[in-house]
Design a protein around this motif. Sequence first.
Motif, PDB file in Angstrom:
ATOM      1  N   GLN A 174       0.964  -1.256   0.021  1.00  0.00           N
ATOM      2  CA  GLN A 174      -0.030   0.006   0.107  1.00  0.00           C
ATOM      3  C   GLN A 174       0.956   1.271  -0.026  1.00  0.00           C
ATOM      4  O   GLN A 174       1.531   1.540   1.191  1.00  0.00           O
ATOM      5  CB  GLN A 174      -0.851  -0.086   1.369  1.00  0.00           C
ATOM      6  N   GLU A 175       0.756   2.009  -1.081  1.00  0.00           N
ATOM      7  CA  GLU A 175       1.486   3.531  -0.997  1.00  0.00           C
ATOM      8  C   GLU A 175       0.937   4.285  -0.307  1.00  0.00           C
ATOM      9  O   GLU A 175       1.595   5.307   0.255  1.00  0.00           O
ATOM     10  CB  GLU A 175       1.943   3.782  -2.563  1.00  0.00           C
ATOM     11  N   THR A 176      -0.571   4.327  -0.212  1.00  0.00           N
ATOM     12  CA  THR A 176      -1.074   5.324   0.684  1.00  0.00           C
ATOM     13  C   THR A 176      -2.303   4.320   1.400  1.00  0.00           C
ATOM     14  O   THR A 176      -2.787   3.441   1.230  1.00  0.00           O
ATOM     15  CB  THR A 176      -1.810   6.080  -0.492  1.00  0.00           C
ATOM     16  N   PRO A 177      -2.770   5.049   2.354  1.00  0.00           N
ATOM     17  CA  PRO A 177      -3.909   4.273   3.372  1.00  0.00           C
ATOM     18  C   PRO A 177      -5.250   4.027   2.529  1.00  0.00           C
ATOM     19  O   PRO A 177      -5.559   4.602   1.545  1.00  0.00           O
ATOM     20  CB  PRO A 177      -4.282   5.222   4.452  1.00  0.00           C
ATOM     21  N   LEU A 178      -5.493   2.828   2.727  1.00  0.00           N
ATOM     22  CA  LEU A 178      -6.706   2.321   2.106  1.00  0.00           C
ATOM     23  C   LEU A 178      -8.051   2.411   3.024  1.00  0.00           C
ATOM     24  O   LEU A 178      -8.086   1.931   4.101  1.00  0.00           O
ATOM     25  CB  LEU A 178      -6.788   0.396   1.934  1.00  0.00           C
ATOM     26  N   ASN A 179      -8.846   3.671   2.590  1.00  0.00           N
ATOM     27  CA  ASN A 179      -9.834   3.980   3.384  1.00  0.00           C
ATOM     28  C   ASN A 179     -11.452   3.613   3.020  1.00  0.00           C
ATOM     29  O   ASN A 179     -11.604   3.454   1.890  1.00  0.00           O
ATOM     30  CB  ASN A 179      -9.860   5.644   3.403  1.00  0.00           C
ATOM     31  N   PHE A 180     -12.159   3.165   4.114  1.00  0.00           N
ATOM     32  CA  PHE A 180     -13.611   2.826   3.899  1.00  0.00           C
ATOM     33  C   PHE A 180     -14.369   3.652   4.558  1.00  0.00           C
ATOM     34  O   PHE A 180     -14.074   3.914   5.796  1.00  0.00           O
ATOM     35  CB  PHE A 180     -13.644   1.335   4.106  1.00  0.00           C
ATOM     36  N   GLY A 181     -15.514   4.022   4.191  1.00  0.00           N
ATOM     37  CA  GLY A 181     -16.373   4.890   5.049  1.00  0.00           C
ATOM     38  C   GLY A 181     -17.855   4.461   4.734  1.00  0.00           C
ATOM     39  O   GLY A 181     -18.140   3.443   4.259  1.00  0.00           O
ATOM     40  N   PRO A 182     -18.726   5.266   5.326  1.00  0.00           N
ATOM     41  CA  PRO A 182     -20.121   5.126   5.008  1.00  0.00           C
ATOM     42  C   PRO A 182     -20.706   4.859   3.553  1.00  0.00           C
ATOM     43  O   PRO A 182     -21.590   3.927   3.364  1.00  0.00           O
ATOM     44  CB  PRO A 182     -20.976   6.275   5.647  1.00  0.00           C
ATOM     45  N   GLU A 183     -19.949   5.354   2.740  1.00  0.00           N
ATOM     46  CA  GLU A 183     -20.215   5.362   1.452  1.00  0.00           C
ATOM     47  C   GLU A 183     -19.798   3.981   0.617  1.00  0.00           C
ATOM     48  O   GLU A 183     -20.277   3.668  -0.581  1.00  0.00           O
ATOM     49  CB  GLU A 183     -19.426   6.350   0.491  1.00  0.00           C
ATOM     50  N   ASP A 184     -19.098   3.167   1.495  1.00  0.00           N
ATOM     51  CA  ASP A 184     -18.636   1.878   0.936  1.00  0.00           C
ATOM     52  C   ASP A 184     -19.645   0.552   1.541  1.00  0.00           C
ATOM     53  O   ASP A 184     -19.450  -0.422   1.339  1.00  0.00           O
ATOM     54  CB  ASP A 184     -17.453   1.449   1.523  1.00  0.00           C
ATOM     55  N   SER A 185     -20.774   1.034   2.353  1.00  0.00           N
ATOM     56  CA  SER A 185     -21.714   0.201   3.104  1.00  0.00           C
ATOM     57  C   SER A 185     -22.737  -0.477   2.040  1.00  0.00           C
ATOM     58  O   SER A 185     -23.114   0.254   0.949  1.00  0.00           O
ATOM     59  CB  SER A 185     -22.341   0.900   4.226  1.00  0.00           C
ATOM     60  N   GLY A 186     -23.109  -1.524   2.472  1.00  0.00           N
ATOM     61  CA  GLY A 186     -24.472  -2.081   1.541  1.00  0.00           C
ATOM     62  C   GLY A 186     -25.675  -1.720   1.911  1.00  0.00           C
ATOM     63  O   GLY A 186     -25.786  -0.586   2.701  1.00  0.00           O
ATOM     64  N   SER A 187     -26.532  -2.235   1.432  1.00  0.00           N
ATOM     65  CA  SER A 187     -27.953  -1.763   1.757  1.00  0.00           C
ATOM     66  C   SER A 187     -28.557  -2.857   2.739  1.00  0.00           C
ATOM     67  O   SER A 187     -27.969  -3.794   3.095  1.00  0.00           O
ATOM     68  CB  SER A 187     -28.833  -1.369   0.491  1.00  0.00           C
ATOM     69  N   GLU A 188     -29.931  -2.579   3.259  1.00  0.00           N
ATOM     70  CA  GLU A 188     -30.645  -3.471   4.091  1.00  0.00           C
ATOM     71  C   GLU A 188     -30.938  -4.613   3.277  1.00  0.00           C
ATOM     72  O   GLU A 188     -31.141  -5.825   3.875  1.00  0.00           O
ATOM     73  CB  GLU A 188     -32.128  -2.907   4.285  1.00  0.00           C
TER      74      GLU A 188
END
Length: 222
Positions: free
Chosen positions: A90-104
């Motif tokens: 990884q050259e840069t941090p691998l970020n995950f946020g709410p925009e990466d979530s699935g649905s119900e």
Amino acid sequence: MSDIMPQFSFRLSISLIIGMWLMVNLNISILAQEPKPDFMVAPSGKDTNEGSEAKPFATVARARDEVRKLISAGLKKNIVVLIRGGLYEQETPLNFGPEDSGSEKFSITYTTRSGETAILSGGKKMKNWKRGEGNIWTIDLPEVKAGTWFFRQLFINDKRAMRSQYPKAGGWLSVATCSDDAKTLGFSEKIPFENLGGQDIELLMLHHWSVSRAIIASSSDK
């Protein structure tokens, strides 16, 4: 990371049990198979690829960006990203946020193939080491000299190496004086070095319930 699990299997089993025995047998064969991934990542891949099994991506970040597009458009099924075994630097941090979530209704799964291990590492390999006298090894790192890279840990053959230090392992300096802004310290013992400033030398200090680390700006042997 866990093995790929067919998340549709339980719901499918209920409907098939209600049906014919032939269909139940069919369900057993389905459960024995891994679901086809929507995107694949492999050490041999390229981020300019389409992310398929034949042409996988090279990084998890690239797959994540494609999944985000599907999420923005509205998920219509469960999404699986298969990360093949191997090392991913990884050259840069691998970020995950709410925009990466699935649905119900639909999930997002990042997983490896059964029996494989994927390693995401923020470390860098150092090559061209030179052996000096005794067991002393040195390496020239232009980024460190330029002040653009600073690191605290070094691993050799997957084991964390001990850094050069003063006093030697097990010994500590005693603080005799401290300025009001806690930026200037005086020690009870004499330090056998003229000036440690500008050499990226770090001071490790233990005090009440915490640990402080700071780069030494200047020092004196007095």
